[in-house]
Scaffold this motif. Structure first.
Motif, PDB file in Angstrom:
ATOM      1  N   ARG A   1       0.740  -1.453   0.037  1.00  0.00           N
ATOM      2  CA  ARG A   1       0.274   0.071  -0.351  1.00  0.00           C
ATOM      3  C   ARG A   1       0.767   1.635   0.117  1.00  0.00           C
ATOM      4  O   ARG A   1       0.685   2.209  -1.315  1.00  0.00           O
ATOM      5  CB  ARG A   1      -0.792   0.371   0.796  1.00  0.00           C
ATOM      6  N   GLU A   2       1.284   1.547   0.812  1.00  0.00           N
ATOM      7  CA  GLU A   2       3.360   2.226   0.936  1.00  0.00           C
ATOM      8  C   GLU A   2       3.527   2.781  -0.257  1.00  0.00           C
ATOM      9  O   GLU A   2       3.380   4.170  -1.121  1.00  0.00           O
ATOM     10  CB  GLU A   2       3.975   2.605   1.782  1.00  0.00           C
ATOM     11  N   ARG A   3       3.941   1.826  -0.903  1.00  0.00           N
ATOM     12  CA  ARG A   3       4.488   1.812  -1.842  1.00  0.00           C
ATOM     13  C   ARG A   3       3.868   1.848  -3.275  1.00  0.00           C
ATOM     14  O   ARG A   3       4.372   2.989  -3.485  1.00  0.00           O
ATOM     15  CB  ARG A   3       5.992   0.445  -2.011  1.00  0.00           C
ATOM     16  N   ASN A   4       2.716   1.654  -3.780  1.00  0.00           N
ATOM     17  CA  ASN A   4       2.337   1.828  -4.996  1.00  0.00           C
ATOM     18  C   ASN A   4       1.406   2.709  -4.617  1.00  0.00           C
ATOM     19  O   ASN A   4       0.288   3.370  -5.564  1.00  0.00           O
ATOM     20  CB  ASN A   4       1.356   0.515  -4.877  1.00  0.00           C
ATOM     21  N   MET A   5       0.839   3.740  -3.483  1.00  0.00           N
ATOM     22  CA  MET A   5      -0.125   4.668  -3.520  1.00  0.00           C
ATOM     23  C   MET A   5       0.086   5.942  -3.881  1.00  0.00           C
ATOM     24  O   MET A   5      -1.316   6.172  -4.688  1.00  0.00           O
ATOM     25  CB  MET A   5      -0.142   4.681  -1.811  1.00  0.00           C
ATOM     26  N   PRO A   6       1.152   6.586  -4.858  1.00  0.00           N
ATOM     27  CA  PRO A   6       1.287   6.624  -5.468  1.00  0.00           C
ATOM     28  C   PRO A   6       1.037   6.576  -6.911  1.00  0.00           C
ATOM     29  O   PRO A   6       0.447   8.286  -7.416  1.00  0.00           O
ATOM     30  CB  PRO A   6       3.426   7.141  -5.708  1.00  0.00           C
ATOM     31  N   HIS A   7       0.917   5.415  -6.898  1.00  0.00           N
ATOM     32  CA  HIS A   7       0.407   5.522  -8.249  1.00  0.00           C
ATOM     33  C   HIS A   7      -1.529   5.400  -8.332  1.00  0.00           C
ATOM     34  O   HIS A   7      -1.886   6.065  -9.277  1.00  0.00           O
ATOM     35  CB  HIS A   7       0.163   3.800  -9.046  1.00  0.00           C
ATOM     36  N   LEU A   8      -2.367   4.707  -7.178  1.00  0.00           N
ATOM     37  CA  LEU A   8      -2.767   5.420  -6.897  1.00  0.00           C
ATOM     38  C   LEU A   8      -3.508   6.420  -7.432  1.00  0.00           C
ATOM     39  O   LEU A   8      -4.821   7.442  -7.769  1.00  0.00           O
ATOM     40  CB  LEU A   8      -4.420   4.769  -6.537  1.00  0.00           C
ATOM     41  N   LEU A   9      -3.136   7.406  -6.379  1.00  0.00           N
ATOM     42  CA  LEU A   9      -3.244   8.893  -6.053  1.00  0.00           C
ATOM     43  C   LEU A   9      -2.887   9.432  -7.934  1.00  0.00           C
ATOM     44  O   LEU A   9      -3.529  10.623  -7.835  1.00  0.00           O
ATOM     45  CB  LEU A   9      -1.986   9.857  -5.230  1.00  0.00           C
TER      46      LEU A   9
END
Length: 481
Positions: free
Chosen positions: A222-230
């Motif tokens: 989650r922490e690593r990939n949240m920027p992709h979702l944002l």
């Protein structure tokens, strides 16, 4: 029904008489337990011989060590040892852990019992699935997906009537799939009513450890990939685990797990979600525009291999370039086995190819589909342009497009065949077009510079006044030396 809880040895005698009567067609002193009768039927249907069958050795010790290192249960061994191994040693039993196919990966405990077990093919590297060795706690627990106790004559194979065992499956907390079983086995007289409950508790302990490890991995994901979702800037999307479980979602009507075997997800309301592979897991996008856009993929494989997807340049390793060449040549797609054969020949391995495709998909995302593997994009490849031009008789375009051999360092069978056919097609088009300018251009490339026939035809086509003719004749003399 006699059980090992009262007198395990007397219980064993009764169970052996039941076994002999049932399998011999006689009158049994009592009926076997339902779970045992059903297991015997499955085992006999699988052609397990009660008199001759022995657990086969599938893996050598070196291979067992490799399987252990990669197995999900490896991290739970300290906890299992802490709960079971001491008891097993004291009680004259052994602790066993198998994989999902019934291969014994760990066998620990009382030394004397271990030696006896090895003589009975109850050892690391052997397979104890029910279809191979018949009714036994490990194999039957795998077949049923639940805890099982098998005592003495309840084993289908007679040579194991001197053994008692209890096994419980361990499930993957993410997918629910059985990863293997935990088992405690020993001579008949060591049976104890508490063993089955303890084995089941050990399996639950292993599952709780796996659950804790999974939660930690997912938090990191989650922490690593949240920027992709944002980065979707308000467009509906979700983060998924590698198995398709939803971690974070901003998509209405999304189930807790989705199928990630293809590049798209169809919603019941007509929406289409697009899967983009991340370094680990997936980003699910649900575009608000009507219908997905077809990606555009440009392949340059006649020089340093490069892929350009929707304007973004991706350098390619030789192996990835071979895969893309194969899929460009087979637009209807290839199975894993067919792709392995095309890129590696008879020694190809579908598992290896699957890993390469997974890494390639991390670069190309939804442009690369699976089941079968195929390119889900509008493909423009330099070698396909050259081939099409040569076949249509446009020699000038064929020679102009043909900047060199297709992936000259590649030994992939499909690439080698296409490389030879492409060269022959472009050469033939240049030789027979009757245009000295086209043949001259072909002769200037490394792939035409040493071709005697090309220079002989070119010498005939060029007029004596053309200064290029003298260069062609000089080249011919050098080639004939």
């Amino acid at each position: 029904m006699a059980t090992p809880s009262a007198d395990p040895v007397e219980s064993a005698r009764v169970l052996v008489r039941v076994h002999e009567a049932v399998l011999g067609g006689g009158r049994a002193p009592q009926a076997p337990r339902t779970v045992i009768a059903e297991s015997w039927r499955r085992s006999l249907d699988a052609r397990v011989d009660p008199d001759r069958t022995e657990a086969p050795t599938v893996y050598a010790q070196r291979e067992v060590s490799e399987l252990r290192a990669a197995h999900p249960l490896a991290g739970t061994l300290p906890a299992l040892r802490g709960l079971l191994r001491g008891l097993a040693e004291e009680a004259g039993q052994i602790m066993i852990v198998t994989d999902a196919a019934g291969h014994i990966l760990w066998c620990e405990g009382n030394n004397a019992v271990r030696h006896a077990a090895e003589r009975a093919a109850l050892a690391e590297g052997t397979r104890w699935s029910e279809d191979v060795i018949g009714t036994n706690a490990m194999g039957t627990a795998l077949a049923l997906g639940r805890s099982v106790r098998i005592h003495s004559g309840e084993h289908l194979v007679r040579s194991y009537h001197s053994w008692t065992c209890a096994a419980s499956p361990v499930r993957d907390p993410d997918t629910g799939a059985v990863l293997g079983v935990v088992d405690v086995s020993g001579p008949v007289h060591t049976a104890h009513p508490a063993v089955a409950a303890l084995v089941e508790a050990a399996a639950k302990l292993a599952e709780s450890q796996l659950q804790a490890s999974l939660a930690a991995r997912e938090q990191r994901l989650r922490e690593r990939n949240m920027p992709h979702l944002l980065g979707l800037r308000g467009e509906p999307g979700a983060l998924l685990t590698p198995t398709g479980r939803v971690l974070v979602s901003a998509v209405s009507g999304l189930p807790t797990r989705v199928d990630v075997s293809g590049p798209e997800i169809r919603f019941t309301d007509g929406r289409t979600g697009l899967l983009e592979p991340l370094h680990e897991g997936y980003l699910l996008r649900v575009p608000t525009s009507p219908g997905p856009r077809t990606p555009r993929l440009s392949l340059s494989l006649l020089e340093d291999p490069v892929a350009i997807l929707d304007g973004r340049r991706h350098s390619l390793s030789l192996r990835h370039a071979e895969i893309l060449a194969a899929l460009a040549l087979r637009p209807d797609g290839l199975s894993g086995e067919a792709l392995a054969l095309a890129t590696h020949g008879e020694d190809g391995n579908a598992v290896t190819v699957r890993a390469e495709v997974h890494r390639l998909r991390a670069q190309l995302g939804i442009a690369l589909g699976r089941k079968p593997y195929r390119l889900l994009a509008a493909v423009d490849a330099d070698f396909l342009r050259a081939r099409a031009a040569a076949r249509s008789g446009d020699a000038a375009l064929a020679v102009r497009s043909y900047r060199g051999p297709l992936l000259p360092r590649s030994e992939a069978p499909i690439v080698r065949a296409e490389r030879e056919e492409l060269h022959a097609a472009v050469r033939s088009a240049a030789l027979h077009c009757g245009r000295p300018d086209v043949l001259w251009e072909f002769a200037q490339h490394p792939h035409g510079a040493d071709d005697i026939e090309v220079h002989e035809v070119l010498a005939r086509l060029l007029s004596p006044a053309d200064p290029r003719r003298a260069a062609v004749l000089a080249r011919l003399r050098a080639l004939h030396l």
